[in-house]
Write an enzyme that holds these catalytic residues in place. Structure first.
Site, PDB file in Angstrom:
ATOM      1  N   CYS A 163     -21.017 -40.269 -16.129  1.00  0.00           N
ATOM      2  CA  CYS A 163     -21.711 -40.705 -17.590  1.00  0.00           C
ATOM      3  C   CYS A 163     -22.882 -41.391 -17.432  1.00  0.00           C
ATOM      4  CB  CYS A 163     -20.809 -41.482 -18.291  1.00  0.00           C
ATOM      5  SG  CYS A 163     -20.095 -42.778 -17.029  1.00  0.00           S
TER       6      CYS A 163
HETATM    7  N1  LIG Z   1     -14.257 -42.321 -19.173  1.00  0.00           N
HETATM    8  C1  LIG Z   1     -15.491 -41.869 -19.065  1.00  0.00           C
HETATM    9  O1  LIG Z   1     -16.416 -42.259 -19.899  1.00  0.00           O
HETATM   10  C2  LIG Z   1     -16.004 -40.906 -18.024  1.00  0.00           C
HETATM   11  C3  LIG Z   1     -15.196 -40.482 -17.214  1.00  0.00           C
HETATM   12  N2  LIG Z   1     -15.229 -39.451 -16.155  1.00  0.00           N
HETATM   13  C4  LIG Z   1     -14.399 -39.031 -15.344  1.00  0.00           C
HETATM   14  O2  LIG Z   1     -13.600 -38.275 -15.989  1.00  0.00           O
HETATM   15  C5  LIG Z   1     -12.447 -38.256 -15.218  1.00  0.00           C
HETATM   16  C6  LIG Z   1     -10.931 -38.765 -16.232  1.00  0.00           C
HETATM   17  O3  LIG Z   1     -11.570 -40.016 -16.838  1.00  0.00           O
HETATM   18  P1  LIG Z   1     -10.992 -40.845 -18.029  1.00  0.00           P
HETATM   19  O4  LIG Z   1     -10.201 -40.098 -18.822  1.00  0.00           O
HETATM   20  O5  LIG Z   1     -11.689 -42.105 -18.360  1.00  0.00           O
HETATM   21  O6  LIG Z   1      -9.727 -41.309 -17.013  1.00  0.00           O
HETATM   22  P2  LIG Z   1      -8.307 -42.256 -17.537  1.00  0.00           P
HETATM   23  O7  LIG Z   1      -8.140 -43.294 -16.364  1.00  0.00           O
HETATM   24  O8  LIG Z   1      -8.538 -42.651 -18.984  1.00  0.00           O
HETATM   25  O9  LIG Z   1      -7.361 -40.933 -17.604  1.00  0.00           O
HETATM   26  C7  LIG Z   1      -7.025 -40.326 -16.210  1.00  0.00           C
HETATM   27  C8  LIG Z   1      -5.857 -39.413 -16.464  1.00  0.00           C
HETATM   28  O10 LIG Z   1      -5.429 -38.930 -15.400  1.00  0.00           O
HETATM   29  C9  LIG Z   1      -3.877 -38.839 -15.167  1.00  0.00           C
HETATM   30  N3  LIG Z   1      -3.587 -39.141 -13.880  1.00  0.00           N
HETATM   31  C10 LIG Z   1      -3.770 -40.108 -13.068  1.00  0.00           C
HETATM   32  N4  LIG Z   1      -3.463 -40.061 -11.933  1.00  0.00           N
HETATM   33  C11 LIG Z   1      -2.816 -38.822 -11.830  1.00  0.00           C
HETATM   34  C12 LIG Z   1      -2.191 -37.970 -10.670  1.00  0.00           C
HETATM   35  N5  LIG Z   1      -1.811 -38.541  -9.530  1.00  0.00           N
HETATM   36  N6  LIG Z   1      -1.865 -36.745 -10.966  1.00  0.00           N
HETATM   37  C13 LIG Z   1      -1.844 -35.982 -12.180  1.00  0.00           C
HETATM   38  N7  LIG Z   1      -2.641 -36.991 -13.262  1.00  0.00           N
HETATM   39  C14 LIG Z   1      -2.891 -38.253 -12.864  1.00  0.00           C
HETATM   40  C15 LIG Z   1      -3.626 -40.087 -16.164  1.00  0.00           C
HETATM   41  O11 LIG Z   1      -2.294 -40.215 -16.451  1.00  0.00           O
HETATM   42  P3  LIG Z   1      -0.929 -39.164 -16.832  1.00  0.00           P
HETATM   43  O12 LIG Z   1      -1.202 -37.850 -16.210  1.00  0.00           O
HETATM   44  O13 LIG Z   1       0.018 -40.129 -15.960  1.00  0.00           O
HETATM   45  O14 LIG Z   1      -0.973 -39.069 -17.979  1.00  0.00           O
HETATM   46  C16 LIG Z   1      -4.689 -39.804 -17.176  1.00  0.00           C
HETATM   47  O15 LIG Z   1      -4.175 -39.092 -18.047  1.00  0.00           O
HETATM   48  C17 LIG Z   1     -12.100 -39.530 -14.056  1.00  0.00           C
HETATM   49  O16 LIG Z   1     -12.672 -38.855 -12.791  1.00  0.00           O
HETATM   50  C18 LIG Z   1     -13.425 -40.335 -14.612  1.00  0.00           C
HETATM   51  O17 LIG Z   1     -14.190 -40.830 -13.504  1.00  0.00           O
HETATM   52  C19 LIG Z   1     -16.654 -39.033 -15.974  1.00  0.00           C
HETATM   53  C20 LIG Z   1     -17.543 -39.210 -17.192  1.00  0.00           C
HETATM   54  C21 LIG Z   1     -17.159 -40.306 -18.265  1.00  0.00           C
HETATM   55  C1  LIG Z   2     -17.847 -48.616 -17.836  1.00  0.00           C
HETATM   56  C2  LIG Z   2     -17.270 -48.155 -16.449  1.00  0.00           C
HETATM   57  O1  LIG Z   2     -16.737 -48.597 -15.751  1.00  0.00           O
HETATM   58  N1  LIG Z   2     -17.910 -47.060 -16.140  1.00  0.00           N
HETATM   59  C3  LIG Z   2     -17.367 -46.225 -14.961  1.00  0.00           C
HETATM   60  C4  LIG Z   2     -18.091 -44.874 -14.855  1.00  0.00           C
HETATM   61  C5  LIG Z   2     -17.345 -43.821 -15.486  1.00  0.00           C
HETATM   62  C6  LIG Z   2     -17.834 -42.515 -15.216  1.00  0.00           C
HETATM   63  O2  LIG Z   2     -18.533 -41.747 -15.684  1.00  0.00           O
HETATM   64  O3  LIG Z   2     -17.887 -42.121 -14.006  1.00  0.00           O
HETATM   65  P1  LIG Z   2     -17.283 -41.395 -12.939  1.00  0.00           P
HETATM   66  O4  LIG Z   2     -16.598 -40.069 -13.439  1.00  0.00           O
HETATM   67  O5  LIG Z   2     -18.139 -40.914 -11.724  1.00  0.00           O
HETATM   68  O6  LIG Z   2     -16.016 -42.181 -12.442  1.00  0.00           O
HETATM   69  C7  LIG Z   2     -17.702 -47.146 -13.607  1.00  0.00           C
HETATM   70  O7  LIG Z   2     -18.873 -47.491 -13.712  1.00  0.00           O
HETATM   71  O8  LIG Z   2     -16.796 -46.765 -12.793  1.00  0.00           O
END
Ligand SMILES: NC(=O)C1=CN([C@@H]2O[C@H](COP(=O)(O)OP(=O)(O)OC[C@H]3O[C@@H](n4cnc5c(N)ncnc54)[C@H](OP(=O)(O)O)[C@@H]3O)[C@@H](O)[C@H]2O)C=CC1
Ligand SMILES: CC(=O)N[C@@H](CCC(=O)OP(=O)(O)O)C(=O)O
Length: 347
Positions: free
Chosen positions: A153
């Protein structure tokens, strides 16, 4: 239009980006969501977990092992770093297009990954196939990719802010500093001490100073554009809001510049890029909230002879799920904007 919709699966949909993918894909005219997975909530209905989908997506969550990958055209991995790579390893040869939202394949090599993520990479071969999924820069490569590494992000806001300056052959561009702020959903759904209400509410703080993993992702992409090694400073901050990133970047240019030439440079660079809006005033996070737009305001500070570039995105949309759907559109040969033209939610 095809007779049949493309079949998509969302793996990890109990998290924030997973539910955001569902919100966008459910109204996408060319795709059908065929499965949504959760390990910790399998057996429950998706709408029991995320009440906003009540009456809209009521089907049952399954475990990732139960996904019938042969019937799926595109799978989105909305999983933590280190977990995604296992699914890429499992499905990469199964004929499905994979869009990975994690950081597992965004960097140039497993060695750089291990250095910055401080963990082993268990599928280094995946880097040979991975394409960095920033449509404004790599549309051609994305169109033929099997594995797309969706950008982080903060890198989305930062790279889009600076790409015109690093990628236009301007000569020396130096001293770049990126000061970025993110809403709390950037930290994922799992609660922690950092995300505790009383530590966030009415508060504001910097973190990851000098060593956040997004520094290298931004540096690498700007280095590719510049065709030279770029070193810069990136400092993230946690904002007491749920979604949105505002990044303010500063840098010096050797080249003579003024406001008009700087604005033209950005407008030319993003000509025909439907999701980058070059603004004539500083954007706010609410002006992009819930949308796939990246709003960018380049300002020439004639007093210091430095550029100041301000960018606003929604971390869950342009910074994650929206960008992932944009990549899917390109991979499937669809109109790149389809399903993504939601107007931001202001106020
Ligand atoms: N939040 C953001 O703004 C952004 C996030 N990202 C990236 O996107 C990805 C997802 O982010 P986000 O949605 O925020 O993360 P969350 O922590 O909100 O969700 C992660 C998901 O992965 C599942 N999970 C966790 N461990 C395992 C496992 N061992 N096996 C299978 N499933 C698992 C979780 O639960 P379960 O399967 O148990 O229901 C959950 O649904 C991350 O890599 C993050 O860094 C990238 C850009 C922006
Ligand atoms: C507010 C906040 O905690 N943000 C996350 C970045 C989320 C994201 O886009 O990053 P990745 O997919 O690379 O994890 C952090 O700084 O780790």
């Amino acid at each position: 239009m095809r007779n049949q919709r493309y079949k998509v699966s969302i793996v990890g949909a109990s998290g924030y980006t997973g539910s955001e993918l569902a919100r966008i894909l459910i109204n996408h005219p060319e795709v059908e969501i065929v499965s949504i997975t959760s390990e910790s909530h399998k057996g429950k209905r998706f709408s029991d977990l995320h009440g906003q989908f009540s009456g809209i997506i009521d089907f049952e969550l399954i475990g990732a092992d139960e996904v019938n990958i042969e019937e799926v055209d595109v799978v989105f991995l909305a999983l933590p770093h280190g977990v995604s790579m296992e699914f890429v390893k499992r499905w990469i040869d199964d004929g499905v297009k994979i869009i990975d939202l994690s950081g597992d394949f965004r960097l140039s090599s497993p060695e750089v990954y291990e250095d910055w993520y401080k963990k082993d990479h268990t599928f280094p071969k995946g880097f040979e196939q991975a394409v960095y999924g920033m449509p404004e820069l790599y549309s051609d490569e994305i169109s033929t990719a099997t594995l797309v590494a969706n950008p982080g992000c903060y890198p989305t806001a930062s790279i889009l802010s600076l790409a015109p300056l690093f990628g236009s052959g301007l000569g020396s561009v130096s001293g770049a500093v990126i000061d970025a702020k993110s809403g709390l959903t950037g930290a994922g759904v799992k609660a922690s001490n950092t995300t505790h209400f009383s530590n966030v509410n009415d508060n504001f703080k910097a973190y990851g100073i000098g060593n956040h993993r997004h520094t290298v992702e931004i540096q690498e992409q700007l280095s590719f554009l510049m065709k030279n090694s770029v070193i810069l400073q990136f400092t993230p901050h946690l904002l007491p809001v749920d979604r949105g990133i505002l990044a303010t970047s500063y840098l010096s240019l050797d080249k003579e510049m003024d406001q008009e030439s700087l604005t033209s440079l950005y407008k030319d660079f993003y000509k025909n890029k439907p999701f980058v809006r070059v603004r004539n005033q500083a954007p706010s996070i609410k002006e992009v909230r819930g949308s796939n737009y990246a709003d960018i305001y380049p300002f020439w500070d004639k007093r210091t002879k430095r550029a100041i570039v301000i960018a606003a995105i929604d971390n869950l949309v342009k910074g994650a799920a929206g960008q992932a759907v944009h990549n899917m559109n390109i991979m499937l040969g669809l109109n790149e904007s389809i399903g993504l033209l939601q107007v931001p939610m202001q106020p």
